[in-house]
Design a protein around this motif. Sequence first.
Motif, PDB file in Angstrom:
ATOM      1  N   GLN A  99       0.852  -1.198   0.000  1.00 29.14           N
ATOM      2  CA  GLN A  99       0.000   0.000   0.000  1.00 29.14           C
ATOM      3  C   GLN A  99       0.881   1.238   0.000  1.00 29.14           C
ATOM      4  O   GLN A  99       2.098   1.134  -0.192  1.00 29.14           O
ATOM      5  N   GLY A 100       0.276   2.415   0.195  1.00 25.18           N
ATOM      6  CA  GLY A 100       1.027   3.659   0.050  1.00 25.18           C
ATOM      7  C   GLY A 100       2.135   3.837   1.073  1.00 25.18           C
ATOM      8  O   GLY A 100       3.248   4.257   0.752  1.00 25.18           O
ATOM      9  N   ARG A 101       1.850   3.512   2.330  1.00 23.88           N
ATOM     10  CA  ARG A 101       2.856   3.722   3.381  1.00 23.88           C
ATOM     11  C   ARG A 101       4.039   2.790   3.201  1.00 23.88           C
ATOM     12  O   ARG A 101       5.152   3.091   3.623  1.00 23.88           O
ATOM     13  N   GLU A 104       6.251   4.491   0.871  1.00 24.15           N
ATOM     14  CA  GLU A 104       7.010   5.517   1.606  1.00 24.15           C
ATOM     15  C   GLU A 104       8.157   4.867   2.376  1.00 24.15           C
ATOM     16  O   GLU A 104       9.287   5.363   2.363  1.00 24.15           O
ATOM     17  N   PHE A 124       0.831  13.978   4.429  1.00 27.38           N
ATOM     18  CA  PHE A 124      -0.149  13.020   4.955  1.00 27.38           C
ATOM     19  C   PHE A 124       0.402  12.361   6.228  1.00 27.38           C
ATOM     20  O   PHE A 124       1.612  12.315   6.423  1.00 27.38           O
ATOM     21  N   THR A 126       0.805   9.276   7.416  1.00 25.31           N
ATOM     22  CA  THR A 126       1.805   8.190   7.339  1.00 25.31           C
ATOM     23  C   THR A 126       3.117   8.702   6.747  1.00 25.31           C
ATOM     24  O   THR A 126       4.201   8.240   7.107  1.00 25.31           O
ATOM     25  N   THR A 182       1.796  16.678  -2.540  1.00 26.40           N
ATOM     26  CA  THR A 182       0.696  15.744  -2.337  1.00 26.40           C
ATOM     27  C   THR A 182      -0.476  16.155  -3.234  1.00 26.40           C
ATOM     28  O   THR A 182      -0.995  17.267  -3.106  1.00 26.40           O
ATOM     29  N   ASN A 186      -4.582  15.735   0.834  1.00 28.15           N
ATOM     30  CA  ASN A 186      -5.534  15.079   1.724  1.00 28.15           C
ATOM     31  C   ASN A 186      -5.758  15.892   3.004  1.00 28.15           C
ATOM     32  O   ASN A 186      -6.885  16.260   3.346  1.00 28.15           O
ATOM     33  N   ASP A 215       3.246  12.601  -3.838  1.00 27.64           N
ATOM     34  CA  ASP A 215       2.445  11.655  -3.061  1.00 27.64           C
ATOM     35  C   ASP A 215       1.115  11.595  -3.804  1.00 27.64           C
ATOM     36  O   ASP A 215       0.322  12.531  -3.779  1.00 27.64           O
ATOM     37  N   ARG A 218      -4.399  10.601  -4.879  1.00 27.54           N
ATOM     38  CA  ARG A 218      -5.582  11.107  -5.593  1.00 27.54           C
ATOM     39  C   ARG A 218      -5.183  11.984  -6.784  1.00 27.54           C
ATOM     40  O   ARG A 218      -5.762  13.033  -7.037  1.00 27.54           O
ATOM     41  N   SER A 255      -0.714   5.279  -3.108  1.00 23.61           N
ATOM     42  CA  SER A 255      -1.652   4.379  -2.457  1.00 23.61           C
ATOM     43  C   SER A 255      -2.717   4.062  -3.490  1.00 23.61           C
ATOM     44  O   SER A 255      -3.581   4.883  -3.761  1.00 23.61           O
ATOM     45  N   LYS A 258      -6.772   4.406  -3.419  1.00 18.36           N
ATOM     46  CA  LYS A 258      -7.545   5.609  -3.715  1.00 18.36           C
ATOM     47  C   LYS A 258      -7.859   5.631  -5.219  1.00 18.36           C
ATOM     48  O   LYS A 258      -8.739   4.913  -5.659  1.00 18.36           O
TER      49      LYS A 258
HETATM   50  C1  LIG Z   1      -3.682   7.065   1.906  1.00 17.86           C
HETATM   51  C2  LIG Z   1      -2.551   7.948   1.698  1.00 17.86           C
HETATM   52  C3  LIG Z   1      -1.242   7.531   1.952  1.00 17.86           C
HETATM   53  C4  LIG Z   1      -0.903   6.187   2.566  1.00 17.86           C
HETATM   54  O1  LIG Z   1      -1.391   5.147   1.817  1.00 17.86           O
HETATM   55  P1  LIG Z   1      -1.905   3.763   2.472  1.00 17.86           P
HETATM   56  O2  LIG Z   1      -2.296   2.970   1.277  1.00 17.86           O
HETATM   57  O3  LIG Z   1      -3.046   4.078   3.374  1.00 17.86           O
HETATM   58  O4  LIG Z   1      -0.770   3.165   3.182  1.00 17.86           O
HETATM   59  C5  LIG Z   1      -0.218   8.421   1.694  1.00 17.86           C
HETATM   60  N1  LIG Z   1      -0.478   9.647   1.230  1.00 17.86           N
HETATM   61  C6  LIG Z   1      -1.720  10.091   0.965  1.00 17.86           C
HETATM   62  C7  LIG Z   1      -1.950  11.460   0.426  1.00 17.86           C
HETATM   63  C8  LIG Z   1      -2.804   9.268   1.196  1.00 17.86           C
HETATM   64  O5  LIG Z   1      -4.040   9.702   0.980  1.00 17.86           O
END
Ligand SMILES: *Cc1c(COP(=O)(O)O)cnc(C)c1O
Length: 458
Positions: A99-101, A104, A124, A126, A182, A186, A215, A218, A255, A258
């Motif tokens: 996933q996104g984190r 990272e 964000f 995380t 980003t 968010n 990041d 979205r 991530s 989204k």
């Molecule tokens: C959700 C999100 C993350 C982290 O992604 P995960 O899939 O929840 O680990 C990082 N940055 C932004 C802007 C996010 O919306």
Amino acid sequence: MKLPFAESFKIKMVESIRRSTREEREQWLKEANYNLFSLKSDHVFIDLLTDSGTGAMSDKQWSAMMLGDESYAGARSYFNMKSALKNILGFDYFLPTHQGRAAENVLFSVLIKEGHVVPGNSHFDTTKGHIEFRKAKAIDCTIDEAKETELEHPFKGNLDLTKLEAVLSTYPKEQIPMIIVTVTCNTSGGQPVSMENMKAVRALADKYGIPVCYDSARFAENAYFIKTREDGYADKTIKEIVLEMYSYADMATMSSKKDAIVNMGGFIAMKDQELWNQASTFNIMYEGYVTYGGMSGRDMNALAQGLDEGTEFDYLETRIKQVEYLGSKLEEYGIPFQKPVGGHAIFVDARKILPHIPKEEFQAQTLGCELYLEAGIRGVEIGAILADRDPETRENRYPELELLRLALPRRTYTNNHMDVIAAALKNVYDRRDEIKNGYKIVEEAPIMRHFTVKLDRI
Ligand SMILES: *Cc1c(COP(=O)(O)O)cnc(C)c1O
């Protein structure tokens, strides 16, 4: 007569949800220690906790799942994902992550060291967590307009170039591993960054020799706002806009839960092969071999398809119009929220609704609990609990905004649900003066406390 707007999909599969009584919800919330994350989803009627991984996949994504190739190395699904990333985002190199984190974690393991500073627009949680965990510092350079919820500004996610340049000129180049943009932003309310701002960030980055990382959770919603709000982009397709956006980036973390409309998945994308080599080592240690990272083949296939669907105008228009619809209802009822509405969520201004509750008693959390008790609707606090403690002083950080985020899952709820949400919030709003007390923390984790914090009523 002008025809009204309607969704660009029809529904093929449904999932039942259940209403509950106020007495039941009182009991469940208490058992959850007033932390909405701790509720069972069966105890929630309309779940707006997050739009992350909660969307409905399409028939084409489900069929792509059936064609998933689960080979450990060199799977067809990996190459499907690779060509989607090349065609849609323009990156030659990438690593799948769960996933996104995780993206990272892997990327920052290569680039971020103790004492570094990382400027960006409202990092964000995380992202900030992964920066601070490495004893580096995230410096927020978002424009000040983002903090005024009632102020209409088309690109409240923009970086303030003066603030950014102040950071870039204060610290030596070796201490700034990247600038994080980003898209959409968010934390400041799902607010977009303009193309003009991305170009300007690129120019500053080049001037100081610092790489730029998007990041990207979205990114497609961001492109929709560029198309509909920024001069010169109305006639471009979303896919053309996305390619231009990423022409100004060196790397991206994503991530996929989204805007790639999958339930699980992420990636790191980069233009530099040497960075890919270095990140591969960490990816193999933390996530999995380079051609699957943290993902199964079927999930990589669904992701590739989701990236394509997620960057189609009709899909994005349906999505964002639903957020706007909910916003227009709240506007009608006089409920203050971050304007203009964000891409994925409405951010209700809890400080304006509950000014009589001290910030030390967590205004947005209080509003979130009240909305749950009212109608079984689960939002999430974006306020002092999320802002956590200062890593050095260990003091609570009180952000300028106390927001209750109502995130809308993709292709999941109908506008009838939006009507219920708006009515429930109106009921809470009408009895706001009777809400006398907030909450206190009884137990918290040392980092990212909001997920597990235990609270009690004051
Ligand atoms: C959700 C999100 C993350 C982290 O992604 P995960 O899939 O929840 O680990 C990082 N940055 C932004 C802007 C996010 O919306």
